[in-house]
Design an enzyme around this catalytic site. Structure first.
Site, PDB file in Angstrom:
ATOM      1  N   SER A 116       0.764  -0.670  -0.169  1.00  0.00           N
ATOM      2  CA  SER A 116       0.070  -0.162  -0.469  1.00  0.00           C
ATOM      3  C   SER A 116       0.986   1.349   0.054  1.00  0.00           C
ATOM      4  O   SER A 116       1.556   1.170   0.768  1.00  0.00           O
ATOM      5  CB  SER A 116      -0.895  -0.111   1.269  1.00  0.00           C
ATOM      6  OG  SER A 116      -1.299   1.455   1.390  1.00  0.00           O
ATOM      7  N   TYR A 140      -1.661   0.519  10.140  1.00  0.00           N
ATOM      8  CA  TYR A 140      -1.645  -0.343   8.486  1.00  0.00           C
ATOM      9  C   TYR A 140      -0.547  -0.186   7.699  1.00  0.00           C
ATOM     10  O   TYR A 140      -0.320  -1.646   7.384  1.00  0.00           O
ATOM     11  CB  TYR A 140      -3.245   0.407   7.769  1.00  0.00           C
ATOM     12  CG  TYR A 140      -3.108   0.151   6.366  1.00  0.00           C
ATOM     13  CD1 TYR A 140      -3.828  -1.385   6.070  1.00  0.00           C
ATOM     14  CD2 TYR A 140      -3.432   0.941   6.089  1.00  0.00           C
ATOM     15  CE1 TYR A 140      -3.910  -1.571   5.512  1.00  0.00           C
ATOM     16  CE2 TYR A 140      -3.237   0.897   4.426  1.00  0.00           C
ATOM     17  CZ  TYR A 140      -3.561  -0.191   3.548  1.00  0.00           C
ATOM     18  OH  TYR A 140      -4.074  -1.726   2.646  1.00  0.00           O
ATOM     19  N   LYS A 144       2.164  -3.215   6.691  1.00  0.00           N
ATOM     20  CA  LYS A 144       2.672  -3.058   5.108  1.00  0.00           C
ATOM     21  C   LYS A 144       4.073  -2.934   5.199  1.00  0.00           C
ATOM     22  O   LYS A 144       4.711  -4.190   3.766  1.00  0.00           O
ATOM     23  CB  LYS A 144       2.026  -2.485   4.057  1.00  0.00           C
ATOM     24  CG  LYS A 144      -0.048  -2.252   4.164  1.00  0.00           C
ATOM     25  CD  LYS A 144       0.276  -4.260   3.677  1.00  0.00           C
ATOM     26  CE  LYS A 144      -1.552  -3.771   3.333  1.00  0.00           C
ATOM     27  NZ  LYS A 144      -2.293  -4.905   2.114  1.00  0.00           N
TER      28      LYS A 144
END
Ligand code: UDP
Length: 322
Positions: A116, A140, A144
């Site tokens: 991402s 988040y 990643k």
């Protein structure tokens, strides 16, 4: 090839499976936590299972003689990750590591990973290239980046080759309206706009209009889910030919502000959309726009759809499921 698609019943995974079944044998492994079994193309084998279930995962590798893996099974809400980081590190990192261990055990050495643009945090340059500074500002994005790093160490240690596709903002639906975006607790802008138009929500909250952007709202690079699906099949082809671990930005290279997206949705649907200005959402960088040239050059990929197509297809899909 025999490809194991982890999370192939989810939004992006199911679109990739629909593309991949045309030229490969696909086995989908999904716990159906957030995915939908009916979204999995009938030409694919479906196995319901969790990445924490080592025995089941191993059996799948044994039984189907897998050549390569695509890994879509990550949690993907910035806001939720800020609230429940434990869930994100556990699913996106610990469960992902389980998958890699199963791959090594079964001598499977190729993986395409859904990364991402959140790994860049507040970017040090726009457009963002793969060599821009990596500095996630929410759990988040951190998960990643950790996984991309794990993949590189697994290459050095075990010869595992990977391509990490750093998606920007994925939107749209399959134009044949067979599959699309369907989440229990929706947090993404475009589906929330449609929920408002369809009366499921009273208004769209604009998270901050005091950013240092041309209209004060956040700017994102939206990309059609079918272009992402295509990027996956091309990434695998590229990996097969080159066998090198790489990371690529997957966006269009054009940004749209929250207000612009709302305006486009108004124009395309012909409906009014009630909005209110809310405070900034924690973990949101002001501008995320890709420089996608490296993947275009290396893999020969190019996007087919623009933001209007994404909104049109997503709108048709939302009308269908509501
Ligand atoms: N956004 C918003 N209202 C919403 C949902 C999102 O203003 O109800 C904004 C959000 O702050 C971000 C952009 O829309 O700038 C895209 O957010 P989304 O959650 O769709 O994707 P993200 O960029 O977090 O991956």
């Amino acid at each position: 090839m025999k490809i194991l698609v982890i999370g192939g019943a989810g939004y992006i995974g199911s679109h990739a499976v629909k593309e991949l079944v045309n030229s490969h044998d696909i086995v989908v492994y999904d716990n159906l936590d957030t995915g939908h079994k009916e979204f999995v193309d009938k030409k694919a084998v479906f196995v319901q299972g969790d990445l924490s279930d080592n025995e089941k995962l191993n059996n799948v590798f044994n039984e189907y003689n897998i050549d390569a893996v695509m890994h879509f099974a990550n949690y993907a809400s910035v806001a939720e990750s800020v609230k429940y980081p434990d869930r994100y590190f556990n699913n996106n990192v610990v469960n992902g590591l389980n998958l890699l261990n199963a791959m090594i055990k079964n001598d499977v050495k190729k993986i395409i990973f859904s990364s991402s643009c959140a790994i860049y945090g507040i970017p040090n340059e726009i457009p963002i290239s793969e060599s821009s500074k990596l500095n996630p500002i929410n759990p988040y994005g951190e998960t990643k980046l950790m996984f991309e790093r794990i993949l590189r160490y697994f290459d050095t240690a075990y010869g595992l080759k990977s391509i990490s596709l750093r998606y920007f903002n994925v939107a749209g639906a399959s134009p044949d309206l067979i599959i699309g975006e369907k989440h229990e607790n929706e947090t993404h802008l475009i589906p929330l706009i449609f929920d408002t138009i369809l009366g499921k929500k009273d208004h769209v909250k604009i998270y901050g209009d005091d950013y240092d952007t041309y209209d004060g709202t956040c700017i994102r690079d939206y990309i059609h889910v079918l272009d992402i699906a295509k990027a996956h099949s091309m990434a695998l082809e590229y990996l097969n030919n080159n066998m090198q671990t790489k990371s690529y930005n997957i966006g269009i290279g054009q940004g749209y502000s929250v207000k612009e997206v709302i305006e486009l949705c108004k124009n395309i649907t012909g409906r009014e959309i009630k909005t209110i200005i809310d405070k900034r959402r924690e973990g949101d960088p002001p501008v995320l726009v890709a420089n996608p040239e490296r993947f275009k050059k290396d893999a020969g990929w190019k996007e087919e759809f623009n933001i209007k197509d994404m909104i049109k297809h997503a709108w048709e899909w939302h009308k269908k499921i509501n």
